[in-house]
Scaffold this active site. Structure first.
Site: not given
Ligand code: SAH
Length: 340
Positions: A117, A331, A90, A103, A114, A110
């Site tokens: 997230c 975010c 994305e 962005c 976190c 990843c």
């Protein structure tokens, strides 16, 4: 096949030389890629037909295909791109008064984990190449028919866990003969990979460095961000101070406010203590709750109080405007998607 967008100008010259061509051909190709922004080798009309044919035997343009496009009521657009190997990533376009910002994602998945997230919890697949990072910008520009003015490395992935490719992409994006986006218009955000902060300080790039801080003590930060078990806050702050001393550049600290977790006055006080005297700015992000996530957004009153406390105590802080939350493009809401 090799992707033409994987090369910086010097490397492309070497490629052309190895094909028995003059190096200035590389400048022409670069111009087609990043100024004319064409999609096919056939469109490189100042190259002879035979050279175009020769190029097509070895190189492709690796144009991403748009699999899905969602538009928010605030003008934010989220793209799902097919990265040509069965995976999808994305990329988000945000429209501000001062221009258009993309962005970009730096990895497929990843590793950072976190807790707040949405990119967490789905397996990491691989790093994106420099060409794939650049292609996100080209594909969006092609779609909207306009140039992009700002790039933020805040999509899926940890840019400093894919350091070489990200640096290469940044230099091509910034190059006068490349996309020519000013380094001051490029931000790189890291969860805090300390050794890479030292490396980045030596890159002589004018990009903005953003640090995802989110908490002021190790106990709380480790609960939110496992990377803190590896690189403690003290070491992170020391690396940031070194970066500021070497570059004389302001660091942007990101702090996502989660209700009853890191959003009370004691946290604001601790943040002032931690950042006191540093050339920095704090970007407060109202945390976006993710599916099954335990962190929820602070209320507006708290967020404003938190900001005011920082500002009144010598730390410049602003609240990040939320864009695209209605299409899961805000975010921390991006996820990798697998097509297979
Ligand atoms: N891996 C990099 C860049 C990607 S995330 C990093 O960690 O900095 C971009 C920013 O969004 C980071 O500051 C990240 O901590 C923040 N973020 C992630 N999930 C979020 C969420 N649910 N709500 C608000 N901000 C979030």
């Amino acid at each position: 096949m090799k992707n033409l967008k994987e090369y910086n100008l010097e490397e492309l010259k070497q490629e052309l030389i190895s094909l028995g061509e003059k190096p200035y051909r590389a400048e022409q190709i670069f111009n087609w890629l990043y100024k004319e922004k064409i999609k096919n080798i056939d469109d490189m009309t100042n190259l002879s037909l035979s050279l175009r044919e020769k190029l097509k035997q070895t190189y492709t343009m690796c144009n991403f295909e748009i699999l899905q496009k969602q538009e928010s009521s605030d003008g934010t657009i989220k793209y799902l791109f097919d990265v040509l190997d069965g995976n999808a990533i994305e990329t988000v376009l945000m429209q501000y008064h001062h221009g258009k910002t993309i962005c970009v994602s730096s990895q497929i998945g990843c590793k950072m984990g976190c807790k707040f997230c949405a990119s967490t919890g789905i397996a990491f697949v691989r790093n994106l190449t420099a060409g794939e990072i650049i292609e996100q910008i080209l594909a969006v520009e092609q779609d909207i028919g306009e140039a992009i003015s700002n790039i933020v490395f805040m999509g899926i992935g940890e840019p400093f866990d894919n350091y070489e490719n990200v640096m290469k992409a940044v230099r091509i994006i910034n190059h006068p003969k490349g996309l020519e986006i000013g380094a001051r218009h490029i931000s790189i955000s890291t969860s805090g990979i300390v050794p890479k902060i030292y490396d980045f300080a030596n890159e002589e790039l004018q990009c903005t460095l953003s640090i995802s801080l989110h908490a002021t003590n190790n106990e709380k930060r480790s609960q939110m961000m496992p990377v803190n078990n590896l690189y403690k806050i003290e070491d992170l702050i020391t690396a940031c101070k070194d970066y500021i001393a070497k570059t004389n550049k302001r660091i942007s600290f990101e702090y996502a406010l989660a209700k009853d977790n890191n959003d009370n006055l004691e946290d604001a006080k601790a943040l002032v203590q931690l950042l006191k005297g540093m050339l920095c700015h704090v970007n407060l992000i109202p945390i976006n709750k993710i599916e099954n996530g335990k962190f929820i957004k602070s209320n507006n009153e708290n967020i404003i109080k938190f900001r005011d406390y920082l500002n009144e105590h010598g730390i410049v802080a602003t609240i990040r405007r939320e864009l695209g939350s209605d299409i899961d493009a805000a975010c921390g809401q991006l996820r990798r998607k697998n097509l297979k």
